[in-house]
Design an enzyme around this catalytic site. Structure first.
Site, PDB file in Angstrom:
ATOM      1  N   LYS A   1       0.853  -1.203   0.000  1.00 42.33           N
ATOM      2  CA  LYS A   1       0.000   0.000   0.000  1.00 42.33           C
ATOM      3  C   LYS A   1       0.879   1.240   0.000  1.00 42.33           C
ATOM      4  CE  LYS A   1      -4.024   1.868   2.537  1.00 42.33           C
ATOM      5  NZ  LYS A   1      -4.938   1.637   3.675  1.00 42.33           N
TER       6      LYS A   1
ATOM      7  N   SER B   1      -9.919   1.364   2.585  1.00 41.47           N
ATOM      8  CA  SER B   1      -9.059   2.187   1.765  1.00 41.47           C
ATOM      9  C   SER B   1      -7.954   1.420   1.041  1.00 41.47           C
ATOM     10  CB  SER B   1      -8.429   3.280   2.633  1.00 41.47           C
ATOM     11  OG  SER B   1      -7.555   2.707   3.595  1.00 41.47           O
TER      12      SER B   1
ATOM     13  N   SER C   1      -9.970  -1.020   6.844  1.00 39.99           N
ATOM     14  CA  SER C   1      -9.438  -0.879   5.482  1.00 39.99           C
ATOM     15  C   SER C   1      -8.695  -2.080   4.919  1.00 39.99           C
ATOM     16  CB  SER C   1      -8.512   0.334   5.406  1.00 39.99           C
ATOM     17  OG  SER C   1      -9.291   1.486   5.349  1.00 39.99           O
TER      18      SER C   1
HETATM   19  N1  GLN Z   1     -13.366   3.399   6.158  1.00 40.93           N
HETATM   20  C1  GLN Z   1     -12.757   3.870   7.369  1.00 40.93           C
HETATM   21  C2  GLN Z   1     -12.444   5.332   7.246  1.00 40.93           C
HETATM   22  O1  GLN Z   1     -12.732   5.873   6.228  1.00 40.93           O
HETATM   23  C3  GLN Z   1     -11.521   3.067   7.676  1.00 40.93           C
HETATM   24  C4  GLN Z   1     -10.295   3.538   7.021  1.00 40.93           C
HETATM   25  C5  GLN Z   1      -9.092   2.718   7.367  1.00 40.93           C
HETATM   26  O2  GLN Z   1      -9.183   1.667   7.988  1.00 40.93           O
HETATM   27  N2  GLN Z   1      -7.939   3.225   6.980  1.00 40.93           N
HETATM   28  O3  GLN Z   1     -11.957   5.963   8.127  1.00 40.93           O
END
Ligand code: GLN
Length: 468
Positions: A72, A147, A171
């Protein structure tokens, strides 16, 4: 598109004329053919040489020999840019390897490149990247989740054996569920965050994507363990989950907690069907189930979005147009201009929310209250894990949706309902492929267990996957 099988590839290198460099070359070709998925943001320029080096030397004892990994783009890796999916860092090149990268390399893994993500890891659909959305590997036009969108698609589309993502509120698990693969968020402190760009430091954890539990365990064992560069890491050495997976796991000794009906009310029909079928099947195999409410489940989403935005507003203050990346000198206030034109909408929304909940008039009402709710959520989990080995719950209430379909940010936030609580409590959680919707869209189920019980979680997941 087929998920790669690492054990099979190692076998063919040992038994045939196949080489790791040959496998890597095929993958580079496949990555080039699949550009429309928008997975890779940059490639490792030395990848073939590194693979040849693995082929030529007898790297005894390397547990990840020749395993190809996508990373990532918020994890620091030398030789490639690190953009965090943002214009703010479009041309930024990190100067050191994150601890996880160092450990992957030490164990013979091959870093293929850096992959797409929601900007600064904020999002649940892979749509907020400055470099454009990532596409779903099997259903073009659908979101692959986020994400860590690129990390999930890389594994699901057979572009790498495994990948690294980060999980602050789901994410890793949510995109794994949307793409039909495994996504594991270990306990807070099991994997060093040194070199991971901070979003919400008390919730962030590096996680792993793979097509099977054995590969997951190999990567986890290699990259976990204490790190003197990250004082929040647990003191114990690397995990030994691969050893544990070799022992047969007796499902008849397993007690799983499941949520009461009111927590499952919003489930999509197909998700509910897959969930109920799994519970039925496991019951027939002798698994014991107990219904268990988690006190404070109503507070999961508000607590997460208060803590995560508060920490993000502080962590992202470092992007000021002076020290890193993008600089906009179009006005006298260079910092304001740089932040205005460098950050995307979602990131700005989080920074404003976070600044608000930390501001002097509202701090007690929001931030302090969220800290208290966090304590209650941790206690709720402790009481569950004193009675059950793990909690079984869906990873998401809904199915992968069409790109652009969810326009309301609040609706997007609510879709994280089943994933954020594991980060609030710091406990390990994994999403595993459990079935498909009537149209064939992947559906994932989730297992969570007590803090630092990561190895057992992998063993339970393997046992369940092998009968499902
Ligand atoms: N969807 C969650 C957010 O937007 C989790 C994001 C993540 O785990 N980086 O904050």
């Amino acid at each position: 598109m087929q998920v790669l099988d690492y054990a099979q590839d190692v076998h063919s290198v040992q038994e045939t004329t196949q080489t790791f460099a040959g496998i890597t070359e095929q993958l580079i070709k496949r990555i080039n053919d699949q550009q429309s998925l928008n997975v890779f943001l940059s490639m490792n320029p030395n990848v073939i040489q590194e693979a040849q080096n693995i082929d030529q030397h007898n790297h005894e004892g390397m547990s990840l020999k020749g395993m190809t990994i996508a990373v990532k783009d918020n994890i620091s890796t030398t030789g490639m840019p690190m953009t965090c999916g943002s214009k703010m860092l479009e041309h930024f090149r990190p100067m050191y390897d994150a601890t996880v990268i160092e450990r992957l390399k030490k164990n013979g893994a091959i870093i293929l490149g850096k992959v797409n993500m929601d900007e600064f890891a904020m999002g649940s659909s892979g749509e907020t990247s400055y470099f454009g959305p990532t596409d779903h590997p099997q259903f073009p036009g659908y979101v692959p989740g986020g994400s860590s969108s690129g990390s999930a698609v890389s594994v699901a589309a057979g572009l790498s054996h495994a990948s690294l993502g980060s999980d602050t509120g789901g994410s890793v698990r949510q995109p794994a569920a949307f793409c039909g693969i495994y996504g594991f968020k270990p306990s807070y402190g099991r994997i060093s965050r040194y070199g991971l760009t901070a979003f919400a430091s008390s919730l962030d954890q590096i996680g792993i994507f793979s097509g099977d539990v054995a590969t997951m365990a190999l990567v986890f064992d290699a990259i976990s363990g204490h790190d003197s560069h990250d004082s929040t890491t647990d003191p114990r050495p690397t995990a030994q989950s691969s050893e544990l997976l070799k022992e047969p796991f007796d499902l008849q000794t397993l007690t799983l907690a499941i949520l009461p009906e009111q927590d499952l009310m919003g489930l999509d029909n197909d998700v509910r069907r897959v969930y109920e079928e799994l519970v039925k099947k496991l019951t027939a195999l002798g698994v014991k189930f107990i219904h268990q409410a988690i006190p404070g489940s109503k507070a999961w989403i508000p607590t997460y979005y208060i803590l995560a935005t508060a920490e993000a507003s502080s962590n992202l203050a470092r992007f000021d147009g002076v020290r890193y990346g993008w600089r906009d000198s179009s006005s006298n206030d260079m910092t304001m201009a740089s932040r205005s034109s460098g950050f995307g909408m979602e990131v700005k929304r989080r920074i404003m929310l976070g600044t608000y909940v930390l501001s002097s008039g509202y701090y007690e009402a929001y931030y302090v209250k969220a800290q208290k709710a966090r304590r209650a959520i941790v206690q709720g989990y402790s009481s569950i894990f004193s009675k059950a080995d793990a909690l079984l719950l869906p990873t998401t209430a809904g199915l992968p949706f069409k790109r652009g379909e969810i326009k309301n940010p609040l609706e997007m936030y609510l879709s994280d309902y089943f994933t954020v609580s594991a980060n609030i409590a710091g406990i390990p959680a994994i999403s595993f492929p459990a079935g498909n919707s009537s149209e064939g869209l992947p559906i994932g189920m989730q297992l969570q267990t007590a803090l630092m019980n990561d190895e057992v979680l992998l063993a339970i997941t393997q046992a369940i996957s092998s009968v499902h």
